[in-house]
Design a protein around this motif. Structure first.
Motif, PDB file in Angstrom:
ATOM      1  N   LEU A   1       0.858  -1.176   0.000  1.00 55.71           N
ATOM      2  CA  LEU A   1       0.000   0.000   0.000  1.00 55.71           C
ATOM      3  C   LEU A   1       0.900   1.234   0.000  1.00 55.71           C
ATOM      4  O   LEU A   1       1.883   1.294   0.742  1.00 55.71           O
ATOM      5  CB  LEU A   1      -0.844  -0.028   1.286  1.00 55.71           C
ATOM      6  N   ASN A   2       0.584   2.195  -0.866  1.00 46.79           N
ATOM      7  CA  ASN A   2       1.322   3.459  -0.881  1.00 46.79           C
ATOM      8  C   ASN A   2       0.668   4.422   0.095  1.00 46.79           C
ATOM      9  O   ASN A   2      -0.507   4.756  -0.047  1.00 46.79           O
ATOM     10  CB  ASN A   2       1.297   4.071  -2.287  1.00 46.79           C
ATOM     11  N   LEU A   3       1.455   4.861   1.082  1.00 52.48           N
ATOM     12  CA  LEU A   3       0.906   5.802   2.051  1.00 52.48           C
ATOM     13  C   LEU A   3       1.673   7.118   1.969  1.00 52.48           C
ATOM     14  O   LEU A   3       2.911   7.113   1.911  1.00 52.48           O
ATOM     15  CB  LEU A   3       1.049   5.255   3.473  1.00 52.48           C
ATOM     16  N   PRO A   4       0.957   8.245   1.990  1.00 50.57           N
ATOM     17  CA  PRO A   4       1.647   9.528   1.999  1.00 50.57           C
ATOM     18  C   PRO A   4       2.229   9.809   3.393  1.00 50.57           C
ATOM     19  O   PRO A   4       1.492   9.866   4.369  1.00 50.57           O
ATOM     20  CB  PRO A   4       0.548  10.543   1.643  1.00 50.57           C
ATOM     21  N   VAL A   5       3.536   9.936   3.463  1.00 52.05           N
ATOM     22  CA  VAL A   5       4.211  10.181   4.739  1.00 52.05           C
ATOM     23  C   VAL A   5       4.733  11.607   4.727  1.00 52.05           C
ATOM     24  O   VAL A   5       5.388  12.028   3.763  1.00 52.05           O
ATOM     25  CB  VAL A   5       5.376   9.184   4.940  1.00 52.05           C
ATOM     26  N   PHE A   6       4.454  12.340   5.806  1.00 48.43           N
ATOM     27  CA  PHE A   6       4.894  13.735   5.858  1.00 48.43           C
ATOM     28  C   PHE A   6       6.390  13.776   6.165  1.00 48.43           C
ATOM     29  O   PHE A   6       6.857  13.213   7.157  1.00 48.43           O
ATOM     30  CB  PHE A   6       4.112  14.497   6.930  1.00 48.43           C
ATOM     31  N   ILE A   7       7.133  14.445   5.307  1.00 49.81           N
ATOM     32  CA  ILE A   7       8.590  14.560   5.462  1.00 49.81           C
ATOM     33  C   ILE A   7       8.934  16.021   5.722  1.00 49.81           C
ATOM     34  O   ILE A   7       8.533  16.900   4.958  1.00 49.81           O
ATOM     35  CB  ILE A   7       9.328  14.106   4.180  1.00 49.81           C
ATOM     36  N   LYS A   8       9.673  16.244   6.796  1.00 54.32           N
ATOM     37  CA  LYS A   8      10.091  17.612   7.097  1.00 54.32           C
ATOM     38  C   LYS A   8      11.357  17.912   6.285  1.00 54.32           C
ATOM     39  O   LYS A   8      12.361  17.180   6.374  1.00 54.32           O
ATOM     40  CB  LYS A   8      10.385  17.751   8.595  1.00 54.32           C
ATOM     41  N   LEU A   9      11.299  19.006   5.503  1.00 53.93           N
ATOM     42  CA  LEU A   9      12.428  19.315   4.624  1.00 53.93           C
ATOM     43  C   LEU A   9      13.445  20.229   5.302  1.00 53.93           C
ATOM     44  O   LEU A   9      14.646  20.112   5.075  1.00 53.93           O
ATOM     45  CB  LEU A   9      11.932  19.982   3.343  1.00 53.93           C
ATOM     46  N   LYS A  10      12.918  21.154   6.091  1.00 54.24           N
ATOM     47  CA  LYS A  10      13.830  22.112   6.736  1.00 54.24           C
ATOM     48  C   LYS A  10      13.684  21.988   8.250  1.00 54.24           C
ATOM     49  O   LYS A  10      12.566  21.941   8.765  1.00 54.24           O
ATOM     50  CB  LYS A  10      13.483  23.537   6.326  1.00 54.24           C
ATOM     51  N   ASN A  11      14.813  21.983   8.907  1.00 52.90           N
ATOM     52  CA  ASN A  11      14.778  21.886  10.356  1.00 52.90           C
ATOM     53  C   ASN A  11      14.779  23.290  10.965  1.00 52.90           C
ATOM     54  O   ASN A  11      15.783  23.763  11.480  1.00 52.90           O
ATOM     55  CB  ASN A  11      15.990  21.069  10.838  1.00 52.90           C
ATOM     56  N   ARG A  12      13.684  23.954  10.830  1.00 53.99           N
ATOM     57  CA  ARG A  12      13.610  25.298  11.403  1.00 53.99           C
ATOM     58  C   ARG A  12      12.291  25.460  12.161  1.00 53.99           C
ATOM     59  O   ARG A  12      11.302  24.767  11.871  1.00 53.99           O
ATOM     60  CB  ARG A  12      13.724  26.351  10.321  1.00 53.99           C
ATOM     61  N   LYS A  13      12.312  26.348  13.151  1.00 58.10           N
ATOM     62  CA  LYS A  13      11.117  26.547  13.963  1.00 58.10           C
ATOM     63  C   LYS A  13      10.102  27.368  13.185  1.00 58.10           C
ATOM     64  O   LYS A  13      10.459  28.362  12.560  1.00 58.10           O
ATOM     65  CB  LYS A  13      11.484  27.245  15.264  1.00 58.10           C
ATOM     66  N   SER A  14       8.892  26.957  13.238  1.00 56.02           N
ATOM     67  CA  SER A  14       7.854  27.644  12.482  1.00 56.02           C
ATOM     68  C   SER A  14       6.519  27.443  13.182  1.00 56.02           C
ATOM     69  O   SER A  14       6.169  26.320  13.573  1.00 56.02           O
ATOM     70  CB  SER A  14       7.799  27.080  11.056  1.00 56.02           C
ATOM     71  N   ILE A  15       5.791  28.529  13.348  1.00 56.15           N
ATOM     72  CA  ILE A  15       4.467  28.447  13.974  1.00 56.15           C
ATOM     73  C   ILE A  15       3.537  27.575  13.137  1.00 56.15           C
ATOM     74  O   ILE A  15       2.784  26.761  13.661  1.00 56.15           O
ATOM     75  CB  ILE A  15       3.859  29.876  14.115  1.00 56.15           C
ATOM     76  N   ILE A  16       3.640  27.759  11.835  1.00 64.30           N
ATOM     77  CA  ILE A  16       2.750  26.991  10.937  1.00 64.30           C
ATOM     78  C   ILE A  16       2.981  25.487  11.108  1.00 64.30           C
ATOM     79  O   ILE A  16       2.043  24.704  11.239  1.00 64.30           O
ATOM     80  CB  ILE A  16       3.011  27.401   9.460  1.00 64.30           C
ATOM     81  N   TYR A  17       4.267  25.146  11.151  1.00 61.33           N
ATOM     82  CA  TYR A  17       4.596  23.721  11.283  1.00 61.33           C
ATOM     83  C   TYR A  17       4.127  23.180  12.636  1.00 61.33           C
ATOM     84  O   TYR A  17       3.609  22.067  12.726  1.00 61.33           O
ATOM     85  CB  TYR A  17       6.108  23.523  11.121  1.00 61.33           C
ATOM     86  N   ARG A  18       4.309  23.983  13.687  1.00 61.19           N
ATOM     87  CA  ARG A  18       3.876  23.559  15.020  1.00 61.19           C
ATOM     88  C   ARG A  18       2.359  23.328  15.054  1.00 61.19           C
ATOM     89  O   ARG A  18       1.898  22.348  15.616  1.00 61.19           O
ATOM     90  CB  ARG A  18       4.247  24.606  16.061  1.00 61.19           C
ATOM     91  N   LEU A  19       1.636  24.263  14.461  1.00 60.52           N
ATOM     92  CA  LEU A  19       0.183  24.101  14.407  1.00 60.52           C
ATOM     93  C   LEU A  19      -0.202  22.853  13.611  1.00 60.52           C
ATOM     94  O   LEU A  19      -1.095  22.100  13.993  1.00 60.52           O
ATOM     95  CB  LEU A  19      -0.455  25.341  13.754  1.00 60.52           C
ATOM     96  N   PHE A  20       0.505  22.683  12.493  1.00 63.30           N
ATOM     97  CA  PHE A  20       0.238  21.536  11.613  1.00 63.30           C
ATOM     98  C   PHE A  20       0.405  20.221  12.367  1.00 63.30           C
ATOM     99  O   PHE A  20      -0.421  19.318  12.288  1.00 63.30           O
ATOM    100  CB  PHE A  20       1.211  21.605  10.421  1.00 63.30           C
TER     101      PHE A  20
END
Lengths: 113, 466
Positions: free
Chosen positions: B355-374
């Motif tokens: 089964l192909n599953l979409p896996v979230f990959i973090k590209l940049k290791n930086r702090k971000s409010i958007i990413y935290r909320l996500f």
């Protein structure tokens, strides 16, 4: 009647003709007690289980209670003709260590001599 | 070469044991079918046809599409009044590359040692009686044709592939092969890297108090509990999910899965399957009605699983509805800022193999409010939730296993429930295999809701920390 009692050489021979289970043990106990009340001089007993093809823990518990009562009066109880299925219950509960078990009624009777 | 497993004919003695269809009867805690498929994989058979009968659902659920063994399984049902031999003859053109046919309860015993000089002696092998084929092995189309016509057969083993078919024709034979395994033959079947040097093989999640006495040789499955002062062994095979109560002694016996053995009992030379007590010598079966002596310790899980599945599906729908709008707003922002994206990875699937599953990959290791909320809203699991709503994933269960990195883990999981949320979501020390086996053992609505709540709380309070 699930119990047929008779006397052979002064020894009580109890023939059980049904499964010994929770459904029948009360009848078994009552019928045996009423015969024992008449035959007060009989101390030793052989239980013939040839026709007993099923026994549960209630049946086994009743046999142990009967054995206890008889030994308290100075008698003994032996089991004869134990069939395959009840024998398996005797084996797993270690009841074979409590009872003397014989293949035939005659063998059991001989052991009282 | 192809393999055909004909499981349509019932075996009365196997019905006496009860519990599972005969192809799934365990030998040393593994179903017969497992050994057959493993043999197929070892001798290079890739196409397997399983002809089903009673218990078809359970057989199909166990074997799936065969990807666990690296084979491709096709299922069919036997036609009325058609004997397996007739079927094999009618389709003889399919066996040009050879055929392995098993039509009864054969255990494929591995030879411990062999003489290379014996290789040439046997070209084919055929077992059967009364005009019925039970076992047939031919390396070429000609050999198979000859065997089907009753030609040169042999009662000897299959030296070429180091296998001796052992027919289990009754309860004594079934008990015998299990005892052979516990006495030492198990060593031939253990996975590379494992061994049972002292004659004992103990599964996962087995609790033994210090006063319990384990005497090898013995084989113990997963998820077992032993009471104090119990004595297990020697020569005992205990299946999965078995409870042995205190002061009980087991020796020279086979306890099948999901069985409870009461206190102060003595089990010797017997098979116990749920509340059935079976004599190993002659197959006499006694159904014990006293649940404090012996009993089946697990109800049928199918109904409970179905109820659980429905309730969680409704919960998942609610979560997905809540997450839909935040996901539609935040994910484009996450992509635009190039913080992370979804990438498709291949995972094992119990129904279709992969089964192909979409896996979230973090590209940049930086702090971000958007990413935290996500992350705090667990929106990286939103696509998985949608797949759960489509029935492709469970809502709570085991973590999906990656292919090919976790192929080895999959082979050790008897039940696989790939899910959106799992213990791994909130437990830092999670061991994927142990947790997966544990989940399969104690799965319940309560456990699922616990996983769901803990996963969300853990993520919410630790969002953005990794």
């Amino acid at each position: 009647m699930i119990v047929a009692c008779s006397k052979d050489q002064g020894i009580g021979v109890i023939r059980v003709s049904n499964a010994l289970s929770a459904a029948t043990v009360d009848t078994f106990r009552e019928q045996l007690a009423s015969w024992q009340a008449v035959e007060v001089n009989v101390k030793n007993y052989v239980i013939d289980l040839k026709q007993v093809d099923f026994m549960d823990s209630a049946g086994l518990g009743t046999l142990i209670a009967v054995l206890k009562r008889i030994t308290e009066r100075g008698g003994d109880l032996k089991i004869a003709c134990l069939q395959k299925k009840p024998r398996m219950v005797f084996e797993i509960t270690r009841a074979y260590k409590v009872f003397e078990i014989y293949d035939t009624v005659d063998e059991a009777l001989k052991m009282f001599k | 070469m192809k393999a055909v497993f004909y499981t349509a004919d019932p075996l009365p003695w196997a019905d006496d044991i009860g519990g599972v269809p005969w192809p799934l009867l365990p030998v040393a805690n593994r179903p017969l079918l497992d050994y057959w498929l493993e043999t197929c994989a070892e001798i290079g058979i890739r196409q397997v046809q399983v002809i089903l009968g009673e218990g078809a659902d359970e057989v199909e659920e166990f074997a799936g599409n065969g990807s666990r063994w690296g084979v491709e399984i096709q299922y069919s049902f036997a036609r009325a009044n058609e004997q397996p031999l007739d079927y094999l003859k009618a389709t003889s053109n399919r066996w040009e590359d050879g055929l392995l046919f098993i039509g009864a309860a054969f255990f494929l015993r591995r030879r411990q040692a062999y003489k290379p000089s014996d290789f040439q002696i046997l070209e084919a092998c055929h077992y059967g009686a009364e005009g019925k084929a039970w076992f047939l092995y031919g390396k070429t189309g000609d050999e198979v044709k000859a065997l089907l016509e009753g030609g040169f057969g042999s009662d000897r083993g299959l030296e070429q592939i180091h296998v001796h078919p052992f027919i289990i024709d009754g309860i004594p034979a079934y008990f015998d092969i299990n005892m052979k395994m516990v006495e030492g033959e198990l060593q031939r079947y253990v996975t590379a890297g494992f061994s049972n040097v002292d004659g004992s093989s103990v599964g996962y999640n087995v609790l033994t108090p210090p006063s319990a006495h384990l005497r090898p040789p013995l084989i113990i499955g997963n998820d077992c509990r032993f009471g104090f002062m119990s004595t297990i062994g020697a020569k005992v095979v205990v299946g999965n999910h078995v409870i042995i109560d205190s002061h009980t002694e087991l020796s020279n016996c086979l306890i099948l899965q999901d069985t409870y053995i009461g206190q102060n009992l003595e089990i010797r030379n017997k098979i116990v399957s749920g509340n059935r007590l079976i004599s190993a010598e002659d197959g006499t079966v006694v159904e014990i009605t006293d649940s404090w002596l012996v009993a089946r310790n697990r109800p049928n899980m199918r109904t409970e699983d179905l109820v659980r599945y429905i309730i969680l599906w409704v919960l998942a729908l609610g979560i997905a509805l809540i997450q839909a709008i935040p996901f539609c707003i935040l994910y484009p922002l996450v992509r635009l800022t190039r913080i992370g994206i979804f990438q498709k990875n291949v995972f094992h699937d119990p129904k279709t193999g992969y089964l192909n599953l979409p896996v979230f990959i973090k590209l940049k290791n930086r702090k971000s409010i958007i990413y935290r909320l996500f992350r705090a809203a667990m929106l990286d699991r939103f696509p998985w939730l949608l797949l759960a709503l489509r029935g492709r994933l469970f809502v709570c269960g085991q973590p999906p296993m990656r292919h090919p990195e976790e192929d080895e883990l999959i082979t050790q999981l008897p039940h696989y429930y790939p899910a959106v949320f799992s213990y791994a979501d909130y437990s830092r020390d999670s061991d994927r295999l142990v947790d997966s086996l544990w989940y399969a053992h104690i799965r319940s609505l309560f456990e699922d809701v616990k996983i769901l709540i803990k996963s969300f709380l853990y993520r919410f309070f630790r969002a953005g920390s990794k």
